[in-house]
Design a protein around this motif. Structure first.
Motif: not given
Length: 617
Positions: A395-423
């Motif tokens: 996403m960073e390479k594609e210059n996709v801007k992540l909102t505060g909500e998205a960043k919070a979701d990323i942190a929570r899901l990773e903390r729960d042991g998930n691998s992320l698939v963003l589209t």
């Protein structure tokens, strides 16, 4: 002549019993002592024949068996004209042997039932396409077979077409039917309760899961534990010692009846049979409940386990990643999901399979200009839009801007042991999926049951990153958990904790687990794991049913206790009888033999209790 007499041993026992009953009835009814004595003489001679033959066969191989002791005792009683004692002793000994064999056969019923479940025929597709019934031995790998309602599945195979429910109790111990459809795996010896299935044979004959179960149970029941080997060695010296003791007693007291009574009372029958019957019953119970215990020695070692080490993937977890949570950043995600599925269906990555399973059936769109970004994901054009599917780095390479909500979701899901698939679509984040390997149902409860059974340390080793491992560990309440472990690291860890004095069991399912399975005191393989893991292990949990593990541990502990109980009963009875010979007036050969045979039946019946053992939840 010897073989004929031994074959007719049960009939001889019956005739001997009838003669003894006739003798006493005649004595009480008519008072005729001649008929009384001759009936007992004939009963003594008949009863002594098979016992003497067995004693002779034992002496030929330089073994002083129980039969030798009884033969000498009966001859002694006969010579001093105590026909009542000689007749009753021979009858009780033969009748006890008959009951012992019959009861033992019941403890081996598990292997008999398994053998009877083995399929004998199959409906095989011939060259012209028709199905013809053939012997199961005539089925080869790759053959197409038809299984109808009520029929046994003849081989391990894969369903090509059809649907139905199969009773897999012969494999898993569970009688609840399991639904089968195209691409489902089926096992030989299971029963199709409804429906019709066309299957392709993957494994046949002795190579099937069912064939291996029979082979392993047969080998296990024929094996001997250290306790059995010790008792065999003990009996080898104990039986001659009883013979010497009786001679010394006769030499000192000149009382031949006392000497031959000691011969009868000192027979170690219950001691010799007590441990094997416990082992056979324990192994039989395991086979019925989807647990294969590979030998009596395994029971002893497994019952002392204080530390269990688990592989994560496929053992504590299902082994198939699945979407645990989906977050949408668009009002109508249907078109985004179509684009996502269209891209993922071209990938064989486990995360892609999880995403497709979550989305379900959908109409795919044409995908153009696909670019695989190493360590990131996939970028492609779908329906005129630039779609990026992958991790945060992509996403960073594609210059996709992540909102505060998205960043919070990323942190929570990773903390729960998930691998992320963003589209993202045209540089904007639309969908985020958290994918993780799901923990097996009820595994937490099963781990608590293991703790209740005395397992002090529950340790997980995994090749996954430490964050994911820590999440699973916290959820399951494990003692310790280590991530980023290669197969060699796991084996070294098992070796290390063994050197600390712990009795270690390792539970795994893959080829990479084989070194640890072999190195642990007890290796436990999940039954749907690799052949290498199953062959290397000491215990196999059929159908990878983790809930069988507490049953297996509880069963081995119960079997070990049962063995000890039988040894105490056997030794206690012998000491009791010998003590009463010297310190009481009521003990004689007949009573001694009756108590001796009763003690054998007691230890057998005590062992048979294991056949109905079930670990309480």
């Amino acid at each position: 002549m010897q073989r004929y007499i031994l074959r007719k041993k049960n009939q001889i026992t019956l005739i001997s019993g009838i003669l003894i009953a006739f003798a006493f009835i005649t004595k009480w009814a008519t008072g005729n002592m001649d008929i009384f004595e001759w009936a007992l003489i004939i009963a003594s001679i008949l009863g002594a024949l098979p016992i003497a033959i067995q004693a002779y066969q034992a002496l030929r191989v330089k073994v002083v068996s129980i039969d030798v002791l009884v033969t000498i005792a009966v001859l002694g009683a006969f010579l001093i004209q105590n026909y009542e004692e000689s007749a009753i002793v021979t009858f009780l000994f033969l009748f006890g042997a008959y009951l012992e064999q019959r009861t033992l056969n019941q403890t081996r019923s598990a292997i008999k039932e398994l053998t009877e479940m083995a399929p004998e025929s199959a409906l095989k597709q011939m060259e012209k396409g028709e199905f013809e019934e053939v012997e199961v031995d005539d089925v080869d790998e790759g053959d197409i077979l038809l299984v109808k309602t009520g029929a046994k599945v003849p081989v391990d195979g894969t369903v090509l077409s059809g649907e139905g429910h199969i009773n897999e109790a012969s494999i898993t111990g569970e009688a609840v039917p399991v639904g089968k459809e195209k691409d489902s795996k089926v096992f030989a010896g299971t029963i199709l309760e409804n429906g019709t299935l066309k299957i392709v044979a993957d494994r046949v004959g002795e190579d099937t899961t069912f064939g291996k179960i029979i082979e392993l149970v047969e080998e296990a029941q024929d094996s001997k534990s250290e306790a059995e080997r010790f008792i065999d060695r003990f009996s080898k010296y104990y039986t001659p010692a009883v013979l010497v003791l009786s001679f010394i007693v006769w030499f000192i007291s000149q009382d031949i009846e006392l000497a031959i009574t000691i011969l009868v009372l000192g027979c170690p029958g219950a001691l010799v049979i007590g441990v094997p019957v416990s082992n056979v019953a324990g192994i039989g119970n395991g086979a019925r409940h989807g647990v294969l215990l590979k030998g009596s020695e395994v029971i002893h070692d497994f019952s002392r386990i204080d530390t269990m080490v688990f592989d994560k993937t496929g053992t504590l977890t299902v082994g198939n990643p699945a979407v645990s949570e989906t977050r949408y950043y668009v009002n109508d995600p249907s078109e985004v999901l179509r684009s996502l599925a269209s891209i993922e269906q071209e990938s064989d990555h486990p995360l892609a399979k999880a995403v497709l399973q979550e989305i379900g059936e959908i109409t795919f769109l044409p995908v153009e200009n696909t670019e695989v970004v190493k360590g990131g994901g996939i970028v492609a054009n779908v329906d005129g839009h630039r779609i990026a599917v992958g991790n945060v780095a992509l996403m960073e390479k594609e210059n996709v801007k992540l909102t505060g909500e998205a960043k919070a979701d990323i942190a929570r899901l990773e903390r729960d042991g998930n691998s992320l698939v963003l589209t993202s679509v045209d540089g904007q984040l639309k969908v985020m999926m958290g994918v993780r390997d799901q923990i097996r149902p009820e595994v937490k409860e099963d781990l608590q049951r293991l703790k209740a059974l005395g397992v002090k340390n529950l340790i997980m080793l995994s090749g996954d990153n430490q964050g994911t491992v820590d999440v699973v560990s916290r959820e399951l309440g494990l003692t310790k958990a280590y991530g980023n472990m290669l197969p060699g690291d796991k084996a070294e860890y098992v070796k290390k904790i063994k050197e600390e004095g712990r009795v270690v069991a390792f539970v795994g399912d893959g080829v990479n687990d084989s070194p640890s399975l072999a190195l642990a005191d007890i290796g436990i393989a999940m039954g749907s794991g690799t052949d290498v893991a199953i062959e290397t292990s000491d215990v196999v949990l059929m159908n990878s049913d983790f809930s069988r593990l507490p049953h297996a541990l509880g069963l081995t502990k119960a079997t070990a206790r049962n063995m000890l109980q039988n040894i105490i009963i056997a030794v206690g009875v012998v000491l009791f009888l010998l003590a009463n010979v010297f310190f009481s007036q009521w003990m004689n050969m007949s009573i001694g033999m009756l108590v001796h045979e009763a003690s054998i039946l007691v230890v057998i019946l005590n062992g048979m209790r294991l056949l109905s053992f079930r670990q309480r939840r």
